[in-house]
Write a protein that holds these residues in place. Structure first.
Motif, PDB file in Angstrom:
ATOM      1  N   LEU A  41     -14.239  -7.093  -8.271  1.00  0.00           N
ATOM      2  CA  LEU A  41     -14.258  -6.767  -6.843  1.00  0.00           C
ATOM      3  C   LEU A  41     -13.566  -7.842  -6.020  1.00  0.00           C
ATOM      4  N   THR A  42     -13.775  -9.089  -6.389  1.00  0.00           N
ATOM      5  CA  THR A  42     -13.142 -10.197  -5.672  1.00  0.00           C
ATOM      6  C   THR A  42     -11.625 -10.093  -5.763  1.00  0.00           C
ATOM      7  N   LYS A  43     -11.120  -9.867  -6.964  1.00  0.00           N
ATOM      8  CA  LYS A  43      -9.677  -9.740  -7.145  1.00  0.00           C
ATOM      9  C   LYS A  43      -9.114  -8.541  -6.392  1.00  0.00           C
ATOM     10  N   ASN A  44      -9.814  -7.412  -6.457  1.00  0.00           N
ATOM     11  CA  ASN A  44      -9.338  -6.215  -5.769  1.00  0.00           C
ATOM     12  C   ASN A  44      -9.328  -6.394  -4.261  1.00  0.00           C
ATOM     13  N   ALA A  45     -10.380  -7.025  -3.727  1.00  0.00           N
ATOM     14  CA  ALA A  45     -10.454  -7.236  -2.277  1.00  0.00           C
ATOM     15  C   ALA A  45      -9.288  -8.093  -1.792  1.00  0.00           C
ATOM     16  N   LEU A  46      -8.979  -9.140  -2.537  1.00  0.00           N
ATOM     17  CA  LEU A  46      -7.867 -10.011  -2.154  1.00  0.00           C
ATOM     18  C   LEU A  46      -6.527  -9.307  -2.314  1.00  0.00           C
ATOM     19  N   ALA A  47      -6.383  -8.535  -3.393  1.00  0.00           N
ATOM     20  CA  ALA A  47      -5.126  -7.826  -3.635  1.00  0.00           C
ATOM     21  C   ALA A  47      -4.872  -6.742  -2.593  1.00  0.00           C
ATOM     22  N   ASN A  48      -5.952  -6.067  -2.163  1.00  0.00           N
ATOM     23  CA  ASN A  48      -5.807  -4.937  -1.247  1.00  0.00           C
ATOM     24  C   ASN A  48      -5.750  -5.336   0.222  1.00  0.00           C
ATOM     25  N   ASN A  49      -6.192  -6.550   0.535  1.00  0.00           N
ATOM     26  CA  ASN A  49      -6.305  -6.930   1.946  1.00  0.00           C
ATOM     27  C   ASN A  49      -5.468  -8.144   2.327  1.00  0.00           C
ATOM     28  N   THR A  50      -4.652  -8.606   1.407  1.00  0.00           N
ATOM     29  CA  THR A  50      -3.734  -9.706   1.712  1.00  0.00           C
ATOM     30  C   THR A  50      -2.354  -9.346   1.173  1.00  0.00           C
ATOM     31  N   ALA A  51      -1.343  -9.987   1.709  1.00  0.00           N
ATOM     32  CA  ALA A  51       0.030  -9.644   1.334  1.00  0.00           C
ATOM     33  C   ALA A  51       0.456 -10.252   0.008  1.00  0.00           C
TER      34      ALA A  51
END
Length: 246
Positions: free
Chosen positions: A149-159
């Motif tokens: 979830l941490t990786k997905n959140a960063l991947a989906n919400n940052t450039a």
């Protein structure tokens, strides 16, 4: 014979057992819960289920289990069960997985515990033990996003923070390692915080690790805490077995 089922957000684990031994123990992806996973022909006394994956999965499984013609119970947290008191503000709102993990620990060790489940989400809970009265209390805990979830959140919400495989490195010198290290350090820091609270009330505290990424956290546990750690991968199923025998 009991069929015990732990429906997690990502994986569903199950166990077929009686009071003396385990006959079958397996898992599958929760998204595949509509498939036929329970193909055995034995007389089942009762089916006990922990579900944290939502009502839809529960409804599908109910249909799949009708063929066994036995009682099916979806477990919910209680205010008190056996020697375990639930100190959550609203006892019924405590996640079933956290409650059952605490129940399992309370039937296995005679000490205060910090229970850590490292899966889709990370939960770190403090269970106190009153030796004089043989009484355990679920005191509360914290919830964090798991590694995926941490990786997905960063991947989906940052450039620029893509979901790449990293390793723990201090200090991290690339983005993937920075994310992996940040996650592990966050979990370890929260474990230490709950452990310190537990130690302020008890001189004998155990740290119990469970979940798919338990080994990752154990690998990087500080040496000062390592001696307090044990890994128990199936706490929820063990908690269901406790209830099955009540």
């Amino acid at each position: 014979m009991f069929l015990l089922i732990d429906i997690g957000n990502t994986k569903t684990k199950w166990m077929l057992r009686d009071k003396d031994r385990i006959y079958k123990h397996d898992s599958f992806l929760t998204e595949d819960i509509d498939q036929d996973h329970f193909e055995f022909h034995v007389a089942i006394k009762k089916i006990l289920i922990s579900n944290v994956a939502g009502f839809e999965k529960e409804a599908i499984l109910k249909i799949k289990l009708k063929k066994f013609s036995c009682p099916v119970e979806f477990i919910k947290a209680h205010k008190k069960l056996n020697h375990l008191i639930n100190n959550y503000q609203d006892a019924t709102k405590l996640g079933t997985d956290r409650w059952l993990s605490a129940l399992s620990v309370s039937h296995e060790i005679k000490k205060t515990a910090v229970i850590v489940s490292v899966g889709t989400a990370v939960t770190i809970d403090y269970v106190s033990f009153d030796q004089k009265n043989n009484q355990y209390t679920f005191e509360g805990g914290v919830i964090l996003p798991g590694l995926h979830l941490t990786k997905n959140a960063l991947a989906n919400n940052t450039a620029d923070l893509k979901s790449l495989e990293g390793v723990v490195q201090m200090p991290p010198i690339n983005t993937a390692n920075a994310i992996e290290s940040g996650f592990v350090l966050s979990v370890l820091g929260n474990i230490k915080s709950l452990f310190d609270i537990a130690c302020s009330e008890s001189q004998d505290v155990s740290i119990i690790l469970s979940g798919g990424d338990a080994d990752l956290i154990d690998q990087h546990m500080d040496k000062s805490l390592k001696k307090y750690v044990s890994i128990k991968k199936d706490l929820v199923l063990e908690g269901l077995f406790v209830i099955a025998n009540i």
